[in-house]
Each structure stands twice: as C-alpha cells, then as structure tokens.
Design a protein around this motif. Structure first.
Motif, mmCIF file in Angstrom:
data_model
loop_
_atom_site.group_PDB
_atom_site.id
_atom_site.type_symbol
_atom_site.label_atom_id
_atom_site.label_comp_id
_atom_site.label_asym_id
_atom_site.label_seq_id
_atom_site.Cartn_x
_atom_site.Cartn_y
_atom_site.Cartn_z
ATOM 1 N N VAL A 23 0.821 -1.201 0.000
ATOM 2 C CA VAL A 23 0.000 0.000 0.000
ATOM 3 C C VAL A 23 0.863 1.261 0.000
ATOM 4 O O VAL A 23 0.605 2.203 -0.756
ATOM 5 C CB VAL A 23 -0.948 -0.004 1.226
ATOM 6 C CG1 VAL A 23 -1.760 1.276 1.298
ATOM 7 C CG2 VAL A 23 -1.851 -1.221 1.193
ATOM 8 N N PHE A 24 1.871 1.287 0.860
ATOM 9 C CA PHE A 24 2.700 2.478 1.010
ATOM 10 C C PHE A 24 3.964 2.358 0.163
ATOM 11 O O PHE A 24 4.598 1.304 0.115
ATOM 12 C CB PHE A 24 3.091 2.682 2.483
ATOM 13 C CG PHE A 24 1.916 2.973 3.366
ATOM 14 C CD1 PHE A 24 1.117 4.070 3.138
ATOM 15 C CD2 PHE A 24 1.606 2.138 4.423
ATOM 16 C CE1 PHE A 24 0.024 4.348 3.943
ATOM 17 C CE2 PHE A 24 0.528 2.402 5.232
ATOM 18 C CZ PHE A 24 -0.266 3.506 5.002
ATOM 19 N N SER A 25 4.350 3.453 -0.444
ATOM 20 C CA SER A 25 5.539 3.445 -1.306
ATOM 21 C C SER A 25 6.804 3.562 -0.467
ATOM 22 O O SER A 25 6.789 4.094 0.639
ATOM 23 C CB SER A 25 5.478 4.605 -2.298
ATOM 24 O OG SER A 25 5.563 5.839 -1.615
ATOM 25 N N LEU A 26 7.899 3.050 -1.025
ATOM 26 C CA LEU A 26 9.195 3.152 -0.364
ATOM 27 C C LEU A 26 9.863 4.474 -0.691
ATOM 28 O O LEU A 26 10.376 5.159 0.190
ATOM 29 C CB LEU A 26 10.093 1.985 -0.770
ATOM 30 C CG LEU A 26 9.597 0.599 -0.381
ATOM 31 C CD1 LEU A 26 10.517 -0.466 -0.952
ATOM 32 C CD2 LEU A 26 9.491 0.472 1.117
ATOM 33 N N TRP A 27 9.877 4.828 -1.979
ATOM 34 C CA TRP A 27 10.435 6.107 -2.404
ATOM 35 C C TRP A 27 9.946 6.431 -3.795
ATOM 36 O O TRP A 27 9.331 5.617 -4.460
ATOM 37 C CB TRP A 27 11.964 6.103 -2.346
ATOM 38 C CG TRP A 27 12.637 5.055 -3.176
ATOM 39 C CD1 TRP A 27 12.820 5.070 -4.521
ATOM 40 C CD2 TRP A 27 13.202 3.837 -2.712
ATOM 41 N NE1 TRP A 27 13.452 3.933 -4.925
ATOM 42 C CE2 TRP A 27 13.712 3.164 -3.836
ATOM 43 C CE3 TRP A 27 13.342 3.242 -1.461
ATOM 44 C CZ2 TRP A 27 14.338 1.929 -3.743
ATOM 45 C CZ3 TRP A 27 13.961 2.022 -1.382
ATOM 46 C CH2 TRP A 27 14.454 1.382 -2.503
ATOM 47 N N TYR A 36 7.498 0.591 -5.012
ATOM 48 C CA TYR A 36 6.889 -0.174 -3.926
ATOM 49 C C TYR A 36 7.770 -1.376 -3.606
ATOM 50 O O TYR A 36 8.701 -1.687 -4.335
ATOM 51 C CB TYR A 36 5.487 -0.650 -4.327
ATOM 52 C CG TYR A 36 4.477 0.462 -4.418
ATOM 53 C CD1 TYR A 36 3.777 0.879 -3.298
ATOM 54 C CD2 TYR A 36 4.232 1.096 -5.626
ATOM 55 C CE1 TYR A 36 2.855 1.897 -3.367
ATOM 56 C CE2 TYR A 36 3.306 2.122 -5.714
ATOM 57 C CZ TYR A 36 2.626 2.523 -4.584
ATOM 58 O OH TYR A 36 1.721 3.539 -4.664
ATOM 59 N N ALA A 37 7.447 -2.075 -2.548
ATOM 60 C CA ALA A 37 8.229 -3.252 -2.150
ATOM 61 C C ALA A 37 8.109 -4.367 -3.180
ATOM 62 O O ALA A 37 9.034 -5.163 -3.331
ATOM 63 C CB ALA A 37 7.779 -3.751 -0.776
ATOM 64 N N GLU A 97 18.603 10.055 -7.889
ATOM 65 C CA GLU A 97 17.687 8.937 -8.096
ATOM 66 C C GLU A 97 16.474 8.979 -7.169
ATOM 67 O O GLU A 97 15.363 8.789 -7.592
ATOM 68 C CB GLU A 97 18.418 7.596 -7.881
ATOM 69 C CG GLU A 97 19.297 7.203 -9.022
ATOM 70 C CD GLU A 97 18.500 6.835 -10.260
ATOM 71 O OE1 GLU A 97 17.426 6.232 -10.115
ATOM 72 O OE2 GLU A 97 18.948 7.159 -11.353
ATOM 73 N N VAL A 98 16.720 9.194 -5.878
ATOM 74 C CA VAL A 98 15.634 9.171 -4.903
ATOM 75 C C VAL A 98 15.265 10.609 -4.578
ATOM 76 O O VAL A 98 16.021 11.333 -3.956
ATOM 77 C CB VAL A 98 16.051 8.429 -3.619
ATOM 78 C CG1 VAL A 98 14.931 8.462 -2.603
ATOM 79 C CG2 VAL A 98 16.452 7.015 -3.941
ATOM 80 N N SER A 99 14.092 11.016 -5.005
ATOM 81 C CA SER A 99 13.708 12.392 -4.767
ATOM 82 C C SER A 99 12.842 12.540 -3.523
ATOM 83 O O SER A 99 12.857 13.574 -2.888
ATOM 84 C CB SER A 99 12.975 12.960 -5.982
ATOM 85 O OG SER A 99 11.764 12.270 -6.161
ATOM 86 N N GLU A 100 12.099 11.501 -3.181
ATOM 87 C CA GLU A 100 11.214 11.584 -2.019
ATOM 88 C C GLU A 100 11.082 10.209 -1.386
ATOM 89 O O GLU A 100 10.785 9.229 -2.060
ATOM 90 C CB GLU A 100 9.839 12.075 -2.482
ATOM 91 C CG GLU A 100 8.838 12.201 -1.384
ATOM 92 C CD GLU A 100 7.496 12.675 -1.921
ATOM 93 O OE1 GLU A 100 6.484 12.223 -1.363
ATOM 94 O OE2 GLU A 100 7.470 13.452 -2.875
ATOM 95 N N LYS A 101 11.324 10.132 -0.104
ATOM 96 C CA LYS A 101 11.199 8.866 0.610
ATOM 97 C C LYS A 101 9.751 8.702 1.066
ATOM 98 O O LYS A 101 9.124 9.644 1.523
ATOM 99 C CB LYS A 101 12.160 8.835 1.785
ATOM 100 C CG LYS A 101 13.606 8.768 1.339
ATOM 101 C CD LYS A 101 14.556 9.038 2.466
ATOM 102 C CE LYS A 101 15.969 9.033 1.994
ATOM 103 N NZ LYS A 101 16.290 10.035 0.996
#
Length: 136
Positions: A23-27, A36-37, A97-101
C-alpha cells in the motif's frame, strides 16, 4: 491462549509486514516513478518472511521460550530490512535517483517496536508462570 496482548502485537506486525508494503511506497524517483516493495524482490522477501515469522509466533503460545526466540529473530530480520532500505535509498547516487522517501521506509521501525512490546508481554507471562510454580 490467543487472546493475550502479545498476540495482538504480533498480529499487527503481520499486517504491517505482510500488507502495508503493497500500500505504502518506499520512495519516488526524480521521474515521479513510485517504487513499492513489490518492485524490489529482496525487500519484498524480507517483509514476507517477517510476516510469516510473526504469524508462526502467534500460534506458539504454549511454548513461550521459543516464541520469545522467534520474536528476537524477527527483530534482527527487521533491523536487516531497515539497513537494506537505508542502503538502497542512500546508494542510488544521492538526490539524483531518490527524490522523495515514502512512509514504507518506517514500517520496519514500527514492527520492531511492536515486537519489543510483544517480547515484554511474553516475559511478563513467563515470570507469572514461574512465580505460580514456586508457590506449589
């Protein structure tokens, strides 16, 4: 006895580790692609193993010592999962690469807290049984 408080804690860990990573995103990437996972096989595997271990621990209520050991192993597994998540988010060439956790990054922390609370309740039950055995 499944109605004990540690069973509630362990059921919450199973729901958190088994359902919420979907349900919840990783980043999010810079291209706004949500990760997602399920997109990361190692992370998904660790979440699923943690959920299975907590479900197994719920039904080992007659053997409190092995239930306690399984919970400790699950805590170690969640620490490993947390390390993998932090490593993945930091090693992807920084902010490029990762803009938002996402909130999925803190799910192992919540699981660890609930597992520690479950172990405290199991220890309390074990101490109660030992004190009653001394009175006999």
């Amino acid at each position: 006895m499944i109605q004990r408080i540690q069973s509630i804690y362990l059921l919450l860990v199973a729901v958190i580790a088994g359902g919420l990573p979907f349900v919840f995103s990783l980043w999010k990437n810079t291209s706004d692609a949500t990760i997602y996972a399920i997109n990361q096989p190692l992370i998904l595997g660790l979440f699923i193993v943690s959920a299975i271990m907590s479900l197994v621990s719920i039904f080992m209520f007659k053997n409190r010592k092995s239930q306690f050991v399984i919970n400790r192993l699950n805590i170690i597994l969640n620490f490993i999962l947390l390390i993998v998540l932090v490593y993945q988010s930091l090693s992807l060439s920084g902010e490029a690469e990762v803009s938002e956790k996402g909130i999925g990054m803190i799910l192992p922390i919540v699981s660890i807290v609930l597992l520690v609370l479950a172990n405290k309740a199991i220890k309390k039950d074990e101490d109660l049984v030992k004190s009653v055995d001394r009175l006999r």
